[in-house]
Design a protein around this motif. Sequence first.
Motif, PDB file in Angstrom:
ATOM      1  N   THR A  63       0.495   6.435  -3.920  1.00  0.00           N
ATOM      2  CA  THR A  63       0.457   5.127  -3.281  1.00  0.00           C
ATOM      3  C   THR A  63      -0.810   4.406  -3.724  1.00  0.00           C
ATOM      4  O   THR A  63      -1.742   5.019  -4.248  1.00  0.00           O
ATOM      5  CB  THR A  63       0.457   5.247  -1.745  1.00  0.00           C
ATOM      6  OG1 THR A  63      -0.739   5.918  -1.338  1.00  0.00           O
ATOM      7  CG2 THR A  63       1.675   5.976  -1.228  1.00  0.00           C
ATOM      8  N   LEU A  64      -0.847   3.098  -3.517  1.00  0.00           N
ATOM      9  CA  LEU A  64      -2.019   2.310  -3.874  1.00  0.00           C
ATOM     10  C   LEU A  64      -3.262   2.832  -3.149  1.00  0.00           C
ATOM     11  O   LEU A  64      -4.342   2.917  -3.728  1.00  0.00           O
ATOM     12  CB  LEU A  64      -1.779   0.837  -3.529  1.00  0.00           C
ATOM     13  CG  LEU A  64      -2.893  -0.141  -3.869  1.00  0.00           C
ATOM     14  CD1 LEU A  64      -3.162  -0.143  -5.363  1.00  0.00           C
ATOM     15  CD2 LEU A  64      -2.536  -1.537  -3.395  1.00  0.00           C
ATOM     16  N   LYS A  65      -3.096   3.213  -1.899  1.00  0.00           N
ATOM     17  CA  LYS A  65      -4.205   3.741  -1.111  1.00  0.00           C
ATOM     18  C   LYS A  65      -4.747   5.025  -1.750  1.00  0.00           C
ATOM     19  O   LYS A  65      -5.966   5.190  -1.894  1.00  0.00           O
ATOM     20  CB  LYS A  65      -3.730   4.005   0.316  1.00  0.00           C
ATOM     21  CG  LYS A  65      -4.811   4.418   1.268  1.00  0.00           C
ATOM     22  CD  LYS A  65      -4.249   4.568   2.673  1.00  0.00           C
ATOM     23  CE  LYS A  65      -5.311   4.934   3.672  1.00  0.00           C
ATOM     24  NZ  LYS A  65      -4.766   5.074   5.020  1.00  0.00           N
ATOM     25  N   GLN A  69       0.816  -1.210   0.000  1.00  0.00           N
ATOM     26  CA  GLN A  69       0.000   0.000   0.000  1.00  0.00           C
ATOM     27  C   GLN A  69       0.852   1.263   0.000  1.00  0.00           C
ATOM     28  O   GLN A  69       0.436   2.284  -0.535  1.00  0.00           O
ATOM     29  CB  GLN A  69      -0.935   0.019   1.213  1.00  0.00           C
ATOM     30  CG  GLN A  69      -2.035  -1.003   1.139  1.00  0.00           C
ATOM     31  CD  GLN A  69      -2.847  -1.094   2.416  1.00  0.00           C
ATOM     32  OE1 GLN A  69      -2.411  -0.669   3.483  1.00  0.00           O
ATOM     33  NE2 GLN A  69      -4.031  -1.672   2.310  1.00  0.00           N
ATOM     34  N   ALA A  70       2.031   1.199   0.586  1.00  0.00           N
ATOM     35  CA  ALA A  70       2.897   2.370   0.684  1.00  0.00           C
ATOM     36  C   ALA A  70       3.812   2.528  -0.529  1.00  0.00           C
ATOM     37  O   ALA A  70       4.424   3.581  -0.702  1.00  0.00           O
ATOM     38  CB  ALA A  70       3.754   2.293   1.945  1.00  0.00           C
ATOM     39  N   THR A  71       3.897   1.497  -1.371  1.00  0.00           N
ATOM     40  CA  THR A  71       4.777   1.548  -2.536  1.00  0.00           C
ATOM     41  C   THR A  71       4.164   2.452  -3.597  1.00  0.00           C
ATOM     42  O   THR A  71       3.014   2.253  -3.999  1.00  0.00           O
ATOM     43  CB  THR A  71       4.993   0.132  -3.106  1.00  0.00           C
ATOM     44  OG1 THR A  71       5.546  -0.691  -2.078  1.00  0.00           O
ATOM     45  CG2 THR A  71       5.934   0.150  -4.288  1.00  0.00           C
ATOM     46  N   PRO A  72       4.911   3.440  -4.064  1.00  0.00           N
ATOM     47  CA  PRO A  72       4.369   4.372  -5.060  1.00  0.00           C
ATOM     48  C   PRO A  72       4.049   3.694  -6.389  1.00  0.00           C
ATOM     49  O   PRO A  72       4.739   2.779  -6.817  1.00  0.00           O
ATOM     50  CB  PRO A  72       5.486   5.391  -5.255  1.00  0.00           C
ATOM     51  CG  PRO A  72       6.404   5.216  -4.119  1.00  0.00           C
ATOM     52  CD  PRO A  72       6.251   3.807  -3.654  1.00  0.00           C
ATOM     53  N   ILE A  73       2.970   4.173  -7.006  1.00  0.00           N
ATOM     54  CA  ILE A  73       2.570   3.744  -8.342  1.00  0.00           C
ATOM     55  C   ILE A  73       2.730   4.956  -9.246  1.00  0.00           C
ATOM     56  O   ILE A  73       2.256   6.044  -8.913  1.00  0.00           O
ATOM     57  CB  ILE A  73       1.097   3.283  -8.358  1.00  0.00           C
ATOM     58  CG1 ILE A  73       0.910   2.086  -7.442  1.00  0.00           C
ATOM     59  CG2 ILE A  73       0.635   2.967  -9.772  1.00  0.00           C
ATOM     60  CD1 ILE A  73      -0.539   1.708  -7.234  1.00  0.00           C
ATOM     61  N   ILE A  74       3.396   4.777 -10.372  1.00  0.00           N
ATOM     62  CA  ILE A  74       3.577   5.870 -11.320  1.00  0.00           C
ATOM     63  C   ILE A  74       2.444   5.790 -12.337  1.00  0.00           C
ATOM     64  O   ILE A  74       2.286   4.790 -13.027  1.00  0.00           O
ATOM     65  CB  ILE A  74       4.940   5.782 -12.044  1.00  0.00           C
ATOM     66  CG1 ILE A  74       6.091   5.693 -11.033  1.00  0.00           C
ATOM     67  CG2 ILE A  74       5.124   6.962 -12.988  1.00  0.00           C
ATOM     68  CD1 ILE A  74       6.230   6.888 -10.134  1.00  0.00           C
ATOM     69  N   ASN A  75       1.656   6.847 -12.415  1.00  0.00           N
ATOM     70  CA  ASN A  75       0.540   6.905 -13.350  1.00  0.00           C
ATOM     71  C   ASN A  75       0.551   8.270 -14.018  1.00  0.00           C
ATOM     72  O   ASN A  75       0.383   9.285 -13.345  1.00  0.00           O
ATOM     73  CB  ASN A  75      -0.788   6.657 -12.620  1.00  0.00           C
ATOM     74  CG  ASN A  75      -1.970   6.623 -13.558  1.00  0.00           C
ATOM     75  OD1 ASN A  75      -1.823   6.298 -14.726  1.00  0.00           O
ATOM     76  ND2 ASN A  75      -3.135   6.965 -13.059  1.00  0.00           N
ATOM     77  N   LYS A  76       0.756   8.282 -15.319  1.00  0.00           N
ATOM     78  CA  LYS A  76       0.799   9.534 -16.088  1.00  0.00           C
ATOM     79  C   LYS A  76       1.804  10.514 -15.491  1.00  0.00           C
ATOM     80  O   LYS A  76       1.529  11.692 -15.337  1.00  0.00           O
ATOM     81  CB  LYS A  76      -0.588  10.154 -16.175  1.00  0.00           C
ATOM     82  CG  LYS A  76      -1.579   9.294 -16.921  1.00  0.00           C
ATOM     83  CD  LYS A  76      -2.938   9.942 -16.980  1.00  0.00           C
ATOM     84  CE  LYS A  76      -3.922   9.013 -17.664  1.00  0.00           C
ATOM     85  NZ  LYS A  76      -5.271   9.554 -17.684  1.00  0.00           N
TER      86      LYS A  76
END
Length: 80
Positions: A55-57, A43-50
């Motif tokens: 974070t997932l949260k 949940q704390a791992t960053p997601i790169i989007n655009k």
Amino acid sequence: MSIRYSQYFKDSLVKLNQEGRSLKSIAEECGPSKDSIAIWFKQATPIINKGQSKTLKDFKKHEKCLAILEEENEILSLIA
């Protein structure tokens, strides 16, 4: 009955894992299961989007808000 941990506690354990401590050693020392800590880490791992890092949260929160707004727009288009 499940135990509720504070966000600060969760973040502290995630930080220990990011610094190289194993899930097993953290779980044995601090109490929560390895699976719980793994979920918190995910949940704390960053997601790169655009080009934006979230974070997932945060991502799920934004998806939920978007779904609500889309539903509201659909309702408004029916009465307009």
